[in-house]
Design a protein around this motif. Structure first.
Motif, mmCIF file in Angstrom:
data_model
loop_
_atom_site.group_PDB
_atom_site.id
_atom_site.type_symbol
_atom_site.label_atom_id
_atom_site.label_comp_id
_atom_site.label_asym_id
_atom_site.label_seq_id
_atom_site.Cartn_x
_atom_site.Cartn_y
_atom_site.Cartn_z
ATOM 1 N N ASP A 267 3.685 0.289 -7.472
ATOM 2 C CA ASP A 267 3.194 -0.801 -8.313
ATOM 3 C C ASP A 267 4.289 -1.220 -9.290
ATOM 4 O O ASP A 267 4.694 -0.440 -10.152
ATOM 5 C CB ASP A 267 1.958 -0.345 -9.088
ATOM 6 C CG ASP A 267 1.283 -1.490 -9.845
ATOM 7 O OD1 ASP A 267 1.927 -2.552 -10.009
ATOM 8 O OD2 ASP A 267 0.128 -1.322 -10.249
ATOM 9 N N PHE B 170 -2.562 -2.017 1.226
ATOM 10 C CA PHE B 170 -1.880 -2.973 0.349
ATOM 11 C C PHE B 170 -2.858 -3.985 -0.250
ATOM 12 O O PHE B 170 -2.771 -4.318 -1.418
ATOM 13 C CB PHE B 170 -0.796 -3.707 1.141
ATOM 14 C CG PHE B 170 0.087 -4.588 0.292
ATOM 15 C CD1 PHE B 170 0.991 -4.025 -0.594
ATOM 16 C CD2 PHE B 170 0.024 -5.960 0.391
ATOM 17 C CE1 PHE B 170 1.811 -4.820 -1.379
ATOM 18 C CE2 PHE B 170 0.850 -6.768 -0.376
ATOM 19 C CZ PHE B 170 1.743 -6.187 -1.262
ATOM 20 N N MET C 102 -3.528 -4.490 -7.024
ATOM 21 C CA MET C 102 -4.417 -3.929 -6.030
ATOM 22 C C MET C 102 -5.650 -3.377 -6.721
ATOM 23 O O MET C 102 -6.000 -2.234 -6.606
ATOM 24 C CB MET C 102 -3.691 -2.867 -5.208
ATOM 25 C CG MET C 102 -2.417 -3.391 -4.579
ATOM 26 S SD MET C 102 -1.772 -2.426 -3.215
ATOM 27 C CE MET C 102 -1.854 -0.786 -3.848
ATOM 28 N N HIS D 159 0.205 -7.718 -5.390
ATOM 29 C CA HIS D 159 -0.415 -6.481 -5.878
ATOM 30 C C HIS D 159 -1.630 -6.796 -6.753
ATOM 31 O O HIS D 159 -2.572 -6.009 -6.828
ATOM 32 C CB HIS D 159 0.586 -5.667 -6.694
ATOM 33 C CG HIS D 159 1.636 -5.000 -5.870
ATOM 34 N ND1 HIS D 159 1.457 -3.764 -5.298
ATOM 35 C CD2 HIS D 159 2.887 -5.388 -5.527
ATOM 36 C CE1 HIS D 159 2.557 -3.416 -4.637
ATOM 37 N NE2 HIS D 159 3.439 -4.382 -4.762
ATOM 38 N N GLU E 238 7.442 -9.897 -0.994
ATOM 39 C CA GLU E 238 5.982 -9.818 -1.000
ATOM 40 C C GLU E 238 5.380 -11.217 -1.066
ATOM 41 O O GLU E 238 4.231 -11.437 -0.692
ATOM 42 C CB GLU E 238 5.518 -8.970 -2.180
ATOM 43 C CG GLU E 238 5.913 -7.509 -2.030
ATOM 44 C CD GLU E 238 5.589 -6.679 -3.251
ATOM 45 O OE1 GLU E 238 5.196 -7.264 -4.282
ATOM 46 O OE2 GLU E 238 5.734 -5.448 -3.193
#
Length: 376
Positions: free
Chosen positions: A293, A98, A1, A73, A347
């Protein structure tokens, strides 16, 4: 991210160039059996892609912007990705902070063409736990936010830890922890529920809502409503498909509840703090090696504490995931003399899972069986 100046410039440049790209793709859209063009739908996360495909059926082309096998991520869209997004009729994202790149992408979209759907807007979201850095990863309890009202959540055993957290756009995170014990030394972390869908920039929210089937159902309903609004001609089909998906998610929810009710343990250890919503839903408690994370790693002293926790709490499995390194989880399991297993945070799919035809339902059923073994 990660947010970088280069990524921002790439997005802005790509969207500025996207006009011709949109025009070129407009005449080449696939056709339905009725001869009309399919609507284009892009998602940012595999569970949203799954829900959108289930609901849209043959009437839309649905694609996830994050490729199979890529950890979301760490994803940053390319200029080509942004040109593709500019041609979308629907852009569906998870929200709750997110996808750090989405804010800039949305600013450049033509709102007259592309309907943007934040699927967590209005849902009750949990404040993200700090993993081993703050609370040794304990989750599964919630507190109402907005009024100083605190309630004891799933997995609480007559004691509480109150935590206040904030993160200002990825710069600083300040957390204050205070534990009150009533006959026990174990600490539990309170998450905070928010109903603003992640719009408060000072609160770091847990994005993994889809691991609670009832929350994915709520996200799916938002997707269905957006499809109906965009393509009223097929509203009846979208509603029918949504109801079938909702029934599958209701059954999955029942299966998890039944499994947990027959389990002797309520605590499980995972590689990263992705399972708070699942834990809260079914009265479980996750112990996470790292925070939100998965790239975070515990210090040597924290590793020692985690190994001791496994032994003291009779945890039989240390569970890692598919898109992140299992190294730390394997070390803890070896030191504690217990087994390892896979608990998939969904994810994204690995390339192998995609080729094997795995989907949200089948992987969640695998997760259920893994938890069944871990909770014995």
């Amino acid at each position: 991210m990660k947010k970088t100046m280069l990524a921002t410039l790439t997005i802005v440049t790509a969207l500025a160039m996207a006009g011709c790209g949109t025009a070129n793709t407009a005449n080449t859209s696939p056709q339905t059996d009725e001869g009309t063009s399919k609507i284009k739908v892009y998602t940012t996360l595999y569970p949203l892609e799954y829900a959108a495909k289930r609901i849209a059926g043959e009437y839309a082309d649905v694609a996830n912007i994050v490729p199979a096998g890529v950890e979301p991520h760490d994803f940053e869209p390319t200029a080509k990705d942004m040109v593709a997004l500019s041609s979308a009729d629907l852009f569906i994202y998870n929200g709750s902070g997110f996808e750090a790149w989405v804010d800039n992408a949305v600013k450049g979209m033509d709102k007259n063409k592309t309907t943007v759907v934040n699927t967590t807007e209005g849902l009750s979201l949990l404040e993200a736990a700090g993993g081993h850095d703050h609370d040794h990863g304990h989750e599964g309890e919630a507190a109402e936010a907005g009024h100083d009202d605190h309630k004891e959540g799933s997995g609480a055993q007559g004691h509480e830890e109150h935590k206040e957290g904030s993160e200002a756009q990825g710069h600083e995170e300040h957390k204050q922890d205070a534990a009150a014990a009533t006959g026990s030394t174990e600490e539990h972390a309170h998450e905070h529920e928010h109903d603003h869908g992640g719009t408060d920039p000072h609160v770091w929210l847990d994005p993994h809502v889809w691991l609670d089937p009832t929350m994915l159902k709520a996200q799916a309903e938002k997707i269905k409503s957006a499809l109906v609004e965009k393509d009223k001609a097929h509203a009846e089909a979208y509603e029918k498909n949504y109801q079938q998906l909702a029934a599958d998610l209701d059954q999955l929810d029942k299966d998890f509840a039944d499994m947990v009710s027959k389990s002797s343990k309520k605590e499980f250890m995972v590689a990263h703090s992705a399972f708070a919503y699942l834990a809260k839903r079914y009265g479980l408690e996750q112990v996470a090696i790292s925070g939100i994370d998965p790239a975070d790693e515990p210090s040597p002293s924290e590793m020692k504490e985690l190994v001791e926790h496994v032994k003291e709490h009779n945890i039989s499995y240390v569970l890692f995931e598919t898109l992140a390194s299992p190294k730390v989880a394997e070390v803890i399991a070896k030191e504690a003399g217990v087994q390892t297993g896979t608990l998939n945070p969904l994810e994204g799919l690995t390339e192998e899972e995609a080729k094997a035809g795995k989907d949200y339902l089948s992987i969640m059923k695998d997760n259920l069986e893994m938890l069944r073994a871990a909770l014995k």
